[in-house]
Design an enzyme around this catalytic site. Structure first.
Site, PDB file in Angstrom:
ATOM      1  N   CYS A 171      42.905  16.184  17.295  1.00  0.00           N
ATOM      2  CA  CYS A 171      42.418  15.185  16.343  1.00  0.00           C
ATOM      3  C   CYS A 171      43.607  14.478  15.713  1.00  0.00           C
ATOM      4  O   CYS A 171      44.380  15.084  14.970  1.00  0.00           O
ATOM      5  CB  CYS A 171      41.549  15.810  15.256  1.00  0.00           C
ATOM      6  SG  CYS A 171      41.000  14.557  14.082  1.00  0.00           S
ATOM      7  N   LEU A 223      32.716  15.957   6.884  1.00  0.00           N
ATOM      8  CA  LEU A 223      33.473  14.797   7.360  1.00  0.00           C
ATOM      9  C   LEU A 223      33.651  14.952   8.870  1.00  0.00           C
ATOM     10  O   LEU A 223      33.411  16.031   9.413  1.00  0.00           O
ATOM     11  CB  LEU A 223      34.832  14.729   6.661  1.00  0.00           C
ATOM     12  CG  LEU A 223      34.773  14.488   5.152  1.00  0.00           C
ATOM     13  CD1 LEU A 223      36.148  14.694   4.529  1.00  0.00           C
ATOM     14  CD2 LEU A 223      34.257  13.083   4.857  1.00  0.00           C
ATOM     15  N   SER A 224      34.106  13.900   9.532  1.00  0.00           N
ATOM     16  CA  SER A 224      34.238  14.005  10.990  1.00  0.00           C
ATOM     17  C   SER A 224      35.202  15.139  11.363  1.00  0.00           C
ATOM     18  O   SER A 224      35.007  15.790  12.381  1.00  0.00           O
ATOM     19  CB  SER A 224      34.676  12.682  11.608  1.00  0.00           C
ATOM     20  OG  SER A 224      35.917  12.275  11.102  1.00  0.00           O
ATOM     21  N   GLU A 225      36.222  15.370  10.529  1.00  0.00           N
ATOM     22  CA  GLU A 225      37.127  16.494  10.799  1.00  0.00           C
ATOM     23  C   GLU A 225      37.578  17.160   9.501  1.00  0.00           C
ATOM     24  O   GLU A 225      37.810  16.484   8.491  1.00  0.00           O
ATOM     25  CB  GLU A 225      38.405  16.035  11.525  1.00  0.00           C
ATOM     26  CG  GLU A 225      38.177  15.281  12.802  1.00  0.00           C
ATOM     27  CD  GLU A 225      37.770  16.134  13.973  1.00  0.00           C
ATOM     28  OE1 GLU A 225      37.858  17.374  13.860  1.00  0.00           O
ATOM     29  OE2 GLU A 225      37.359  15.556  14.992  1.00  0.00           O
ATOM     30  N   THR A 226      37.711  18.477   9.573  1.00  0.00           N
ATOM     31  CA  THR A 226      38.412  19.239   8.534  1.00  0.00           C
ATOM     32  C   THR A 226      39.581  19.946   9.208  1.00  0.00           C
ATOM     33  O   THR A 226      39.410  20.594  10.251  1.00  0.00           O
ATOM     34  CB  THR A 226      37.476  20.264   7.870  1.00  0.00           C
ATOM     35  OG1 THR A 226      36.420  19.558   7.200  1.00  0.00           O
ATOM     36  CG2 THR A 226      38.221  21.120   6.858  1.00  0.00           C
TER      37      THR A 226
END
Length: 288
Positions: free
Chosen positions: A79, A44-47
C-alpha cells in the site's frame, strides 16, 4: 491497551484531500487478530501498523521499522498511500531524526525519504502484460458498460487489471464516469483480479496543470469500492505509461472525488520513485 494513532491524508498538501490512512505505532507486539479489528474500526481504505524490529529501537532515532497494511476486510501485500502516511507521521509528528526510513514489508524493503516538497517512496515497478479481452469482457462491461477502450493489460505481480480508456475521452469524462463495483465480485471470483485500474492519457497544459496520465482505482475484492489515491496502482501505471509515452519522469492525477497528485520517476535500478505530500489531520490514542 493504549496505542498512539494518527490519520494522515496522503498524496496531497491539503487536509481532506488525497487518500486518508490510519497509522498505528506499536511499542509492543500486537495480537494478530487485533490488526484486523482495528482496521475494521478505523474503516478507512488502509490502516498501517508500524512496529519496532528490536526492543531497543526508538521511533525517533531508528531508521528501520516493520510495516503492515490492512483494509477493513484483509491484509494487503503493498500500500503506497499508507506507507507515505506512515513516513509523514514519523517525520513530522514523531520528529524522527533520519532523512530516509526503511520499512520491512510483505513487498520487501521499501524506502521513504524526506525531500523539500514532500516524501519520496522507493517502490517496486511491475510490468503489465497484454490481456485477452475475451477473458475479462464481462468484468469490464459490468464495471463501465459500453465505454470505449484503447488497451487492456494485466499485472500478475499485483493482480491488477489495467483498462485504458479511448484517447477520445478527456479528464472530466473519467471523473464523471459511473463505475459499478457491487457486481464485480460475482463476475470475477477466481482470485485473478484484485484491483481494477481505469486510466486515460493526459492532456497538454493550457489553463490547468498538465498531467501525463489520469486514473481511478477500484478494489471491491479487498473491501474498497473506490480508492481515492493509490500508490500501488501507480507501480503498474508507471511501467505502462513510461513505455507508452517514452518518458521516465511523469506527473499523474488520480481522479477520485478527493483527488491526488503523484510525481513519478523511473529509477535506473528498475524501481520507481513516487513523490507526494501528506497532511496529518488527526492524532490520538486508541484504547481497548
Amino acid at each position: 491497551m493504549k496505542l498512539p494513532i494518527f490519520i494522515a491524508d496522503a498524496f496531497t498538501a491539503q487536509a481532506f484531500r488525497g487518500n486518508p490512512a490510519a497509522v498505528c505505532l506499536l511499542e509492543n507486539k500486537l495480537d494478530e487478530d487485533m490488526h484486523q479489528k482495528i482496521a475494521r474500526e478505523m474503516n478507512l481504505s488502509e490502516t498501517a501498523f508500524i512496529r519496532k524490529l528490536h526492543p531497543t529501537d526508538s521511533f525517533t532515532q531508528s531508521s528501520c521499522f516493520g510495516l503492515r497494511w490492512f483494509t477493513p476486510a484483509s491484509e494487503v501485500p503493498l500500500c503506497g498511500h499508507a506507507t507515505l502516511a506512515s513516513a509523514a507521521v514519523l517525520f513530522h509528528k514523531i520528529k524522527n531524526v533520519n532523512s530516509t526510513l526503511t520499512f520491512v514489508t510483505l513487498s520487501g524493503e521499501l524506502k521513504a525519504r524526506k525531500v523539500e516538497d514532500g516524501i519520496v517512496l522507493d517502490l517496486p515497478l511491475y510490468p503489465a502484460h497484454y490481456q485477452d479481452v475475451h477473458e475479462v469482457k464481462d468484468l469490464i462491461k459490468t464495471a463501465i458498460g459500453d465505454t470505449m477502450i484503447q488497451d487492456i493489460r494485466y499485472s500478475p505481480d499485483t493482480r491488477k487489471l489495467l483498462v485504458r480508456l479511448s484517447d477520445a475521452y478527456d479528464r472530466s469524462f473519467l471523473e464523471n464516469l459511473k463505475v459499478s463495483t457491487q457486481d464485480l465480485l460475482q463476475i470475477e471470483n477466481t482470485g485473478k483480479v484484485r484491483g481494477l485500474i481505469l486510466t486515460l492519457k493526459g492532456e497538454p497544459g493550457g489553463q490547468t496543470q498538465a498531467f501525463d496520465f489520469y486514473s481511478r482505482y477500484f478494489a471491491p475484492w479487498v473491501g474498497v469500492a473506490e480508492d481515492p489515491v493509490t500508490g500501488s496502482a501507480h507501480t503498474v501505471l508507471s511501467s505502462y505509461w513510461s513505455q507508452e509515452l517514452g518518458k521516465k519522469e511523469m506527473r499523474a492525477f488520480q481522479c477520485s472525488s478527493r483527488g491526488g497528485e503523484l510525481a513519478i520517476s523511473l529509477r535506473p535500478d528498475g524501481r520507481v520513485d513516487i513523490r507526494g505530500g501528506a497532511a496529518v489531520v488527526l492524532e490520538g490514542t486508541l484504547t481497548a
